[in-house]
Design a protein around this motif. Structure first.
Motif, PDB file in Angstrom:
ATOM      1  N   GLU A 199      70.029  -6.042  39.102  1.00 23.60           N
ATOM      2  CA  GLU A 199      69.604  -7.356  39.571  1.00 23.60           C
ATOM      3  C   GLU A 199      69.916  -8.442  38.544  1.00 23.60           C
ATOM      4  O   GLU A 199      70.318  -9.556  38.893  1.00 23.60           O
ATOM      5  N   LYS A 231      73.549  -9.327  38.700  1.00 27.20           N
ATOM      6  CA  LYS A 231      73.834 -10.161  39.869  1.00 27.20           C
ATOM      7  C   LYS A 231      73.546 -11.626  39.567  1.00 27.20           C
ATOM      8  O   LYS A 231      74.310 -12.523  39.961  1.00 27.20           O
ATOM      9  N   ILE A 254      77.251  -3.284  38.280  1.00 30.20           N
ATOM     10  CA  ILE A 254      76.131  -3.277  39.221  1.00 30.20           C
ATOM     11  C   ILE A 254      76.098  -1.961  39.988  1.00 30.20           C
ATOM     12  O   ILE A 254      75.048  -1.329  40.141  1.00 30.20           O
TER      13      ILE A 254
END
Length: 394
Positions: A298, A301, A332
């Protein structure tokens, strides 16, 4: 009891049979046996964590000498350690008036009674008495040693043990104020006072520092908490699994949680790698590892700049996966795959152990549903066996 210099095959089994035979004799009505020898054997059994057999010796010692306070205390401790809190508590309370003229003058009974107390205030009362005794003893020894060349490292082992007992009790008191009594008006002040006492006794104790960080988090003093947490991590960075200087597993799990609170995902993974190596069946370790990888994905991102090559060791695949690869930060997709692998393992352990923390169970189930929905495939490590069994979360 004389110890043999070398342990021969079957030695332990023979010793256990001898002790069992002695216990049978201790429980019989005849035979030349005295309370002192029974207590001595009970000490050996307690050191071996053979609590049930120790209770038999001590029960017989109390039959011979009902007023023997050492036997009474030891049998209380043995019952508690064996899991019978009611009987253990009953024995320990007999060490206090009106059963005897004076209360115990050493901290052990108070500490054990605090641990099995029925109410928070009762536990605090016992802890307070024990810590006052320990702090007085420590202060007396500090005064006697003032001006001498002996350092703390050269102090007797029992003095170090006193310090550890004191800070452990103070931390336990803080935990009570932060949980059961957190809404009391005096909770914050009492926590601050107790942590200062703990720091004055052992300023470098890792558990004390972790507790300080937790207090600062509860006070919304996030920068102060982060400073403590980062300092703790820096002290531990680079230590290998099973390093005796590492704190106990629960302390490392607490540190990992605090690191994640401050978005130190890679540092948390570094600490968790030692937990997972030392105890592959630890449910919380597997959960936090999966959660840390998820949070790292996360973070990437939101900030793709995290994928830039780095020379910092903790940000490489070598540290995170335990494999020497190219030193590039994980993508990721790699983080999510590792997350799913850890969470699937956590789910299996959770089910196998009938783990009681429902919060972990529900969060793992929620994360796995999300990862599966997004088509994430769990990572497979070379040293892992294939296991396609389905796991159902409670």
């Amino acid at each position: 009891m004389t110890r043999t210099k070398k342990s021969k095959p079957g030695h332990k089994q023979r010793e256990e049979k001898k002790l069992a035979a002695a216990a049978a004799q201790a429980n019989s009505t005849g035979g030349p046996i005295d309370a002192a020898s029974l207590i001595e054997k009970a000490h050996i059994l307690l050191g071996q964590s053979n609590f049930e057999l120790a209770v038999k010796f001590l029960d017989r010692a109390l039959e011979l000498q009902p007023t023997n306070l050492e036997a009474r205390e030891l049998v209380g401790i043995a019952e508690l350690e064996a899991g019978d809190e009611d009987r253990g508590r009953e024995h320990l309370l007999k060490l206090f008036p009106p059963n005897v003229p004076e209360s115990p003058s050493h901290p052990s009974p108070y500490l054990y009674l605090a641990q099995c107390a029925k109410e928070a205030q009762e536990a605090l009362g016992y802890y307070s008495t024990a810590t006052a005794m320990l702090e007085k003893s420590i202060a007396d020894k500090d005064r006697k040693g003032k001006g001498k060349q002996d350092s703390i490292a050269d102090e007797p082992e029992d003095f170090d043990e006193e310090r550890q007992m004191a800070v452990t009790a103070l931390v336990a008191m803080i935990e009570i104020w932060m949980s059961d009594l957190c809404f009391e008006p005096a909770a914050e002040k009492n926590c601050d006072d107790l942590i200062q006492r703990a720091l004055s006794i052992s300023p470098n104790d890792q558990e004390v520092k972790l507790t300080l960080a937790s207090i600062r988090m509860s006070q919304s003093r996030f920068d102060d908490a982060k400073e403590v947490v980062v300092s703790l991590y820096n002290d531990l960075e680079g230590r290998e699994p099973f390093d005796p200087t590492l704190p106990a597993l629960p302390a490392r799990l607490s540190l990992s949680r605090l690191l994640l609170e401050h978005s130190k995902h890679l540092e948390a993974l570094d600490i968790l790698s030692t937990v997972r190596e030392e105890d592959s069946l630890n449910v919380e370790g597997a959960y936090l590892e999966g959660w840390a990888f998820y949070l790292r994905a996360e973070a990437i991102k939101e900030n793709p700049g995290l994928l830039k090559p780095t020379s910092t060791a903790v940000e490489t695949k070598e540290v995170i996966e335990g494999e020497a690869e190219d030193g590039e930060p994980m993508t990721i997709e790699e983080c999510l795959s590792e997350s799913m692998r850890s969470l699937i393992e956590c789910a299996r352990l959770y089910a196998d152990q009938d783990y009681e923390d429902e919060g972990i169970g529900s969060h793992v189930a929620e994360l796995l549903v999300e990862l599966e929905k997004n088509g994430v495939v769990p990572a497979i490590h070379e040293d892992e066996e294939d296991d396609d069994g389905d796991v159902e979360m409670a």
